[in-house]
Motif scaffolding. Structure first.
Motif, PDB file in Angstrom:
ATOM      1  N   PRO A 615       0.813  -1.220   0.000  1.00 44.13           N
ATOM      2  CA  PRO A 615       0.000   0.000   0.000  1.00 44.13           C
ATOM      3  C   PRO A 615       0.848   1.271   0.000  1.00 44.13           C
ATOM      4  O   PRO A 615       0.383   2.316  -0.447  1.00 44.13           O
ATOM      5  N   GLU A 616       2.095   1.177   0.463  1.00 47.55           N
ATOM      6  CA  GLU A 616       2.973   2.351   0.453  1.00 47.55           C
ATOM      7  C   GLU A 616       3.224   2.825  -0.979  1.00 47.55           C
ATOM      8  O   GLU A 616       3.247   4.031  -1.270  1.00 47.55           O
ATOM      9  N   PHE A 617       3.380   1.824  -1.892  1.00 50.09           N
ATOM     10  CA  PHE A 617       3.584   2.169  -3.298  1.00 50.09           C
ATOM     11  C   PHE A 617       2.329   2.844  -3.862  1.00 50.09           C
ATOM     12  O   PHE A 617       2.405   3.841  -4.583  1.00 50.09           O
ATOM     13  N   ARG A 618       1.164   2.292  -3.511  1.00 52.42           N
ATOM     14  CA  ARG A 618      -0.087   2.873  -3.985  1.00 52.42           C
ATOM     15  C   ARG A 618      -0.296   4.282  -3.408  1.00 52.42           C
ATOM     16  O   ARG A 618      -0.767   5.191  -4.100  1.00 52.42           O
ATOM     17  N   PHE A 619       0.058   4.446  -2.135  1.00 50.98           N
ATOM     18  CA  PHE A 619      -0.041   5.768  -1.503  1.00 50.98           C
ATOM     19  C   PHE A 619       0.791   6.800  -2.261  1.00 50.98           C
ATOM     20  O   PHE A 619       0.327   7.897  -2.600  1.00 50.98           O
ATOM     21  N   ARG A 645      -5.960   5.648   6.771  1.00 50.99           N
ATOM     22  CA  ARG A 645      -7.252   5.741   7.455  1.00 50.99           C
ATOM     23  C   ARG A 645      -8.382   5.881   6.446  1.00 50.99           C
ATOM     24  O   ARG A 645      -9.432   5.255   6.575  1.00 50.99           O
ATOM     25  N   ASP A 646      -8.156   6.686   5.407  1.00 50.60           N
ATOM     26  CA  ASP A 646      -9.195   6.901   4.402  1.00 50.60           C
ATOM     27  C   ASP A 646      -9.443   5.665   3.536  1.00 50.60           C
ATOM     28  O   ASP A 646     -10.530   5.508   2.967  1.00 50.60           O
ATOM     29  N   ASN A 647      -8.429   4.777   3.414  1.00 51.77           N
ATOM     30  CA  ASN A 647      -8.532   3.608   2.529  1.00 51.77           C
ATOM     31  C   ASN A 647      -8.589   2.273   3.278  1.00 51.77           C
ATOM     32  O   ASN A 647      -8.383   1.213   2.675  1.00 51.77           O
ATOM     33  N   ASN A 648      -8.859   2.356   4.581  1.00 53.21           N
ATOM     34  CA  ASN A 648      -9.026   1.146   5.400  1.00 53.21           C
ATOM     35  C   ASN A 648      -7.795   0.249   5.392  1.00 53.21           C
ATOM     36  O   ASN A 648      -7.889  -0.979   5.277  1.00 53.21           O
ATOM     37  N   HIS A 649      -6.617   0.842   5.500  1.00 48.59           N
ATOM     38  CA  HIS A 649      -5.367   0.091   5.608  1.00 48.59           C
ATOM     39  C   HIS A 649      -4.780   0.285   6.996  1.00 48.59           C
ATOM     40  O   HIS A 649      -4.916   1.351   7.599  1.00 48.59           O
ATOM     41  N   GLN A 650      -4.106  -0.766   7.474  1.00 46.17           N
ATOM     42  CA  GLN A 650      -3.378  -0.650   8.735  1.00 46.17           C
ATOM     43  C   GLN A 650      -2.004  -0.059   8.435  1.00 46.17           C
ATOM     44  O   GLN A 650      -1.199  -0.675   7.733  1.00 46.17           O
ATOM     45  N   PRO A 651      -1.695   1.134   8.953  1.00 43.15           N
ATOM     46  CA  PRO A 651      -0.403   1.745   8.618  1.00 43.15           C
ATOM     47  C   PRO A 651       0.763   1.025   9.299  1.00 43.15           C
ATOM     48  O   PRO A 651       0.612   0.469  10.385  1.00 43.15           O
ATOM     49  N   LYS A 652       1.917   1.029   8.634  1.00 43.01           N
ATOM     50  CA  LYS A 652       3.135   0.513   9.245  1.00 43.01           C
ATOM     51  C   LYS A 652       3.679   1.525  10.233  1.00 43.01           C
ATOM     52  O   LYS A 652       3.330   2.707  10.195  1.00 43.01           O
ATOM     53  N   SER A 653       4.557   1.047  11.084  1.00 42.39           N
ATOM     54  CA  SER A 653       5.211   1.981  12.005  1.00 42.39           C
ATOM     55  C   SER A 653       6.114   2.917  11.212  1.00 42.39           C
ATOM     56  O   SER A 653       6.502   2.630  10.068  1.00 42.39           O
TER      57      SER A 653
END
Length: 658
Positions: A615-619, A645-653
């Motif tokens: 998801p980091e790449f997509r972000f 938060r807007d895309n229902n993903h759990q963020p990495k630290s």
């Protein structure tokens, strides 16, 4: 051996030829021994019985016929009882009336030479066909008309009338002293006390002449069918017969201080070693042991893995058929241990990569030749459960693929290549040339399940193992892929934790495996991996090795009309689907799979999968499509948190994000 011509066998009826063939004789050998068929009147002239049948020719050591008191040749007959409805069926064989017995010396060997050489072992059997069979296999064998056929009290020319039976005088031409003589009679002697007594009396007679008599035990079949020496050789081969010869025991036992002579049969059952040899001789065509894997049973088309309990069940049935009494756990353990050694076939000899087996025969992959037979010595453990037929077509399948792929010819060709890759055996001694697995991705009812089911049926359901995330977590999980062609996950979900093991399986690198009841070991599995899913499966960070191994084929086209009978229709087309896949060359198969990323639909699906798992790449591509200079790390991470938060993903630290 004499040359065979059409006239040589004119004196044998087809039924009699078949009878002799059942004892292992070929037509040239039948011609040499000289047995012939007779009608009723001929039989009356030859042996005094008006019965049609098969005549056995008796000769002395020089091949000259023995003569009866009337000067005519001595014959025996096997009557064709079924041809004479007025005659009640009686003895299986008949000798001339009032002429006593003669030993049968088969014309298959040089008896003059053998008779003079006591270092040559002899065999004694009941019947002419058994003698012929063993003689033609290099085992000089005297045939008797029955277990007591070695005696009579019929005087020969110049002899006075005899009151008691004596050993046949024709046997006196044999030098018996210091000669080993194997008494080899039918396998059911253990059940017949009169037969045992007759054998013992013959053993005493041989001993009195200075010979060394040995009792050779033949086993019954597992189903209880008996074996004569000829039956055994036909079923299990002359080498197995010779092995049992080496296990024969002296026919006479001297018991106690009085040195009383007793038959070996009266004292004890065979030793565990002899029992193991007898079991081996019967089971060796249908059972084999593979180290670290287990027992296999021949299915007439291929070998199938069995449990230790299933093997011991067959062994118990075999022991029952021999009427053995002793069944202690120690005996069973000892016999099974020896059988494992004797029936062991090393791992490298299993599942050759140059053959494919179908219901109707064997395909030689390199040459493309097809043989309508199955050979147990090929050690093939997998069968394609349909017929091989290069003329077969698959119009329903091709129509389905065209609809499921939206008419994308390149995707259809990729599926064709993948089916061939799944079908072909994989080498077990090197890394895979095609380090790719296949993912079928798309919503329900778009055709991916049908493609997967056809793949399973084409390879064969018995040749399928699991490919769930749990499979790759342990040696036991990977042990489920031993002897499989395809690892399948029909509805993949969860978290693929052990990417390293997954990559090794796809690349055919050595992995640790373990089967139940066996030790773990390292091997190359040689399986293709195929998964189907509706949503992408999450994987751990650092999955670059996985990314380059995955080929993702998207399915996005739902059929306009659902055909509930499609699966059954496609199963009838399996020979045609195989032929369709087989029409692709190996080189073209590799090219299509390795260059699948150049297909637009596959490339787009691969990017979609990569973005889903990264998801980091997509972000970055969505929020900063053109990049941004000078942004602080903290601000970048804050933007990332908001996007997650807007895309229902759990963020990495923040540490991992960096």
């Amino acid at each position: 051996m004499v040359a065979l011509n059409d006239s040589t066998l004119l004196n044998l009826k087809p039924a009699h030829i078949k009878d002799l063939e059942s004892s292992g004789l070929i037509k040239e050998q039948m011609a040499l021994v000289g047995h012939f068929s007779v009608r009723k009147q001929q039989a009356q002239d030859h042996i005094g019985y008006a019965l049609a049948g098969l005549i056995f020719v008796y000769s002395d050591l020089d091949g000259e016929p023995y003569l009866k008191s009337d000067g005519k040749p001595f014959y025996r007959i096997k009557p064709d009882w079924e041809e004479d409805s007025k005659t009640q069926k009686s003895p299986k064989y008949l000798s001339p009336r009032g002429q006593g017995n003669r030993p049968y010396f088969s014309r298959a060997v040089n008896w003059n030479l053998i008779a003079k050489r006591p270092e040559v072992d002899l065999f004694e059997v009941e019947g002419e066909k058994k003698s012929d069979c063993l003689c033609f296999h290099g085992q000089p064998t005297i045939g008797f008309s029955g277990v007591s056929g070695w005696v009579d009290k019929t005087p020969r020319p110049g002899e006075p009338k005899l009151e008691n039976s004596r050993s046949l005088p024709e046997l006196d031409v044999i030098k018996w002293r210091k000669r080993k003589v194997y008494q080899c009679y039918d396998s059911d002697i253990i059940e017949k006390l009169p037969v045992q007594d007759a054998l013992f009396q013959r053993a005493l007679d041989l001993h009195s002449k200075g010979a060394h008599p040995y009792l050779m035990l033949l086993p019954n079949e597992t189903d209880g069918s008996k074996n004569g020496p000829d039956d055994f050789v036909v079923r299990h081969g002359i080498e197995a017969f010779r092995v049992l010869t080496r296990a024969a025991q002296h026919s006479i036992i001297w018991k106690g201080k009085s040195k009383e002579k007793q038959s070996v049969l009266n004292l004890f059952e065979p030793s565990s070693h002899c029992k193991a040899l007898m079991a081996w001789s019967v089971l060796k065509e249908t059972w084999a042991f593979r180290p670290s894997v287990g027992w296999y049973e021949w299915q007439c088309t291929h070998w199938k893995l069995r449990t230790p309990e299933e093997f011991e069940q067959i062994l118990t049935q075999f022991m029952d058929a021999q009427n053995w009494i002793e069944r202690s756990s120690g005996l069973i353990t000892s016999v099974v241990r020896e059988l494992r050694s004797r029936l062991l076939v090393r791992d490298k000899e299993w599942s050759p990569v140059d053959k494919l087996v179908f219901l109707n025969g064997t395909l030689f992959i390199a040459s493309g030749q097809f043989n309508q037979a199955h050979n147990p010595l090929d050690r093939i453990t997998k069968i394609r459960p349909y017929n091989f037929d290069l003329s077969a077509k698959c119009p329903i399948w091709l129509k389905f693929l065209n609809e499921a792929t939206g008419g994308d010819r390149h995707v259809v060709e990729l599926i064709q290549a993948w089916l061939l890759y799944a079908i072909l055996p994989k080498p077990k001694d090197r890394k895979a040339e095609i380090e790719k697995s296949l993912d079928l991705f798309g919503p329900k009812r778009t055709g991916k399940g049908t493609v997967l089911e056809v793949s399973i049926q084409l390879v064969g359901p018995e040749n399928i193992g699991p490919a769930s995330p749990e499979t790759f977590k342990s040696a036991v999980g990977l042990g489920q892929l031993i002897d499989k062609d395809l690892a399948v996950d029909t509805d993949s979900s969860g978290f693929l934790e052990n990417i390293g093991a997954y990559n090794k399986v796809v690349s055919n690198e050595p992995v640790e495996v373990k089967k139940l009841y066996c030790d773990s070991y390292t091997t190359r599995l040689g399986v293709a991996v195929v998964r189907a899913y509706n949503s992408f499966i999450p994987v751990p960070d650092g999955s670059e090795g996985l990314d380059r191994r995955l080929t993702v084929i998207p399915f996005r086209h739902q059929p306009k009309i659902i055909d509930v009978e499609l699966g059954e229709k496609l199963r009838t087309e399996l020979p045609g689907i195989f032929t369709w896949a087989w029409s692709v060359s190996t080189a073209e198969m590799k090219r299509r799979i390795l260059w699948a990323g150049s297909i637009n639909a596959v490339a787009e699906a691969s990017i979609e999968r990569f973005e889903s798992n990264n998801p980091e790449f997509r972000f970055l591509s969505e929020v900063f499509p053109y990049g941004r200079e000078g942004i602080k790390a903290g601000d970048l991470y804050q933007s990332y948190n908001t996007w997650c938060r807007d895309n229902n993903h759990q963020p990495k630290s923040q540490v991992k994000f960096r």
